[in-house]
Design an enzyme around this catalytic site. Sequence first.
Site, PDB file in Angstrom:
ATOM      1  N   PRO A 123       0.803  -1.227   0.000  1.00  0.00           N
ATOM      2  CA  PRO A 123       0.000   0.000   0.000  1.00  0.00           C
ATOM      3  C   PRO A 123       0.837   1.279   0.000  1.00  0.00           C
ATOM      4  CG  PRO A 123      -0.998  -1.597   1.481  1.00  0.00           C
ATOM      5  CD  PRO A 123       0.307  -2.189   1.024  1.00  0.00           C
ATOM      6  N   ALA A 125       4.295   1.221  -0.754  1.00  0.00           N
ATOM      7  CA  ALA A 125       5.563   0.951  -1.438  1.00  0.00           C
ATOM      8  C   ALA A 125       5.279   0.426  -2.838  1.00  0.00           C
ATOM      9  CB  ALA A 125       6.401  -0.060  -0.640  1.00  0.00           C
ATOM     10  N   SER A 127       6.580   2.252  -6.581  1.00  0.00           N
ATOM     11  CA  SER A 127       7.883   2.508  -7.198  1.00  0.00           C
ATOM     12  C   SER A 127       8.972   2.662  -6.136  1.00  0.00           C
ATOM     13  CB  SER A 127       7.820   3.775  -8.057  1.00  0.00           C
ATOM     14  OG  SER A 127       6.907   3.618  -9.124  1.00  0.00           O
ATOM     15  N   ARG A 231      11.091  -7.129 -18.074  1.00  0.00           N
ATOM     16  CA  ARG A 231      10.631  -5.788 -18.437  1.00  0.00           C
ATOM     17  C   ARG A 231      10.470  -5.624 -19.948  1.00  0.00           C
ATOM     18  NH1 ARG A 231      13.386  -2.116 -14.778  1.00  0.00           N
ATOM     19  NH2 ARG A 231      11.541  -2.385 -13.474  1.00  0.00           N
ATOM     20  N   ARG A 256     -16.232   0.162 -43.540  1.00  0.00           N
ATOM     21  CA  ARG A 256     -17.128   1.242 -43.120  1.00  0.00           C
ATOM     22  C   ARG A 256     -17.146   2.358 -44.179  1.00  0.00           C
ATOM     23  NH1 ARG A 256     -21.452   2.920 -39.982  1.00  0.00           N
ATOM     24  NH2 ARG A 256     -21.042   4.945 -38.988  1.00  0.00           N
ATOM     25  N   ARG A 300      23.445  -7.352 -17.647  1.00  0.00           N
ATOM     26  CA  ARG A 300      22.324  -6.483 -17.316  1.00  0.00           C
ATOM     27  C   ARG A 300      21.860  -5.738 -18.566  1.00  0.00           C
ATOM     28  NH1 ARG A 300      21.474  -5.280 -11.921  1.00  0.00           N
ATOM     29  NH2 ARG A 300      19.483  -4.495 -12.724  1.00  0.00           N
ATOM     30  N   GLN A 325     -10.302   5.930 -32.518  1.00  0.00           N
ATOM     31  CA  GLN A 325     -10.826   7.123 -33.180  1.00  0.00           C
ATOM     32  C   GLN A 325     -11.362   6.785 -34.572  1.00  0.00           C
ATOM     33  OE1 GLN A 325     -11.038   9.892 -31.544  1.00  0.00           O
ATOM     34  NE2 GLN A 325     -11.647  11.383 -33.108  1.00  0.00           N
ATOM     35  N   GLU A 352       5.580  -2.836 -13.454  1.00  0.00           N
ATOM     36  CA  GLU A 352       6.986  -3.180 -13.685  1.00  0.00           C
ATOM     37  C   GLU A 352       7.822  -1.940 -14.023  1.00  0.00           C
ATOM     38  OE1 GLU A 352       8.073  -6.765 -15.799  1.00  0.00           O
ATOM     39  OE2 GLU A 352       6.040  -7.539 -15.532  1.00  0.00           O
ATOM     40  N   GLY A 353       7.486  -0.841 -13.383  1.00  0.00           N
ATOM     41  CA  GLY A 353       8.224   0.404 -13.557  1.00  0.00           C
ATOM     42  C   GLY A 353       7.454   1.377 -14.418  1.00  0.00           C
TER      43      GLY A 353
END
Length: 368
Positions: A123, A125, A127, A231, A256, A300, A325, A352-353
């Site tokens: 609640p 914590a 980001s 990510r 259409r 990484r 639209q 996830e960020g």
Amino acid sequence: MSASFLSPSHLELRARARAAFVPLEPQGHVSDAQLRDEVARLGFYPYLVPSQFGGVLPKVDVLSLCVLREELAYRNAAADSLYAVQGLGSHPVLLAGSDDQKKLHLNRVARGECLFAFALTEPEAGSDVANLSTRAEKTSGGWKLTGQKKFISNAGVASHYTVFARTGAGPKGISAFIVAAEAKGFRVSRQMELLGEHPIGELVLDGAEGELLGEEGQGMKLALGTLDIFRSTVGAASVGMARRALDEALSYSKSRKQFGAPLSELSAVQALLADSAVELEASRLLVHQAALTKDQGQARVTYEAAVAKLFSTEAAQRIIDRCLQIHGGNGVVKGAAVERLYRDVRALRIYEGASEVQRLVIARHLLG
């Protein structure tokens, strides 16, 4: 044109997944438990674990996960979320679990016999993970966890939860635990209803028994390492949603008729379609580049994954808005594919960020 870095094996996987996921097309109400069982029956969970534990490939291939998430999200965002969180929750076991933990849990993940959740958010914590307050205390019988978790996907249908809790102060005072759904002192306190529908809820841990994953204080490292893998796959899901919206808009604009001709003959509509196609192709390339960079051995990919997630999720929001639209009033009718996509895509810019966090990650990388 469909720009990508896909090998022949990835293209074969895409074709197989595309055909297999057709039955996931939303048709009326399906319970979370029914969706869980349907996703398991499809048989694609082996891509979440290495072959040593019943997987398809020698190691987890991020580009394969991107292929699968694009096709899942094209059909059903809730199914995509359920599949992705199985990976998020079980990956820390692969990264740091003991041999016994890996053999017990990962083989069952591959067979679809268990379902994991990733319980990090609280609640107070989101980001700000450093503000995490759930605590774990070591007792003579093991570990007892106390606290609350919020916005936990797969809550209520998961059999196991990877829970992050404090065992000390500071970022190095966070540890990871496996908590079984039937553990005494653990309960799902509330199922949450969000803009886009998928299994998600709040957890309460009141002295719940947990099994330590890896070493004490390794939790933040495990969480970030897992997010580093998954990510870029969020970007893949956004590509799937955007591709579906563009397909819907192309079909609708051709059939259409307004002002005596198909909408597709109007230059304003053609511009909306063209801008959407450009952003879709660029998104897929960034997502695949981030995934392939990880698969080729870079330790990484925080920067690459942040770039891919930021651009693709923001672009998907724009693409789906344009495609709705084009549909005009028919696009906001409940049950229309673009209406559903408009609701489903919004969360991808947050979980996830959030996009704002991704911008900080990118800027810090650039500035050294």
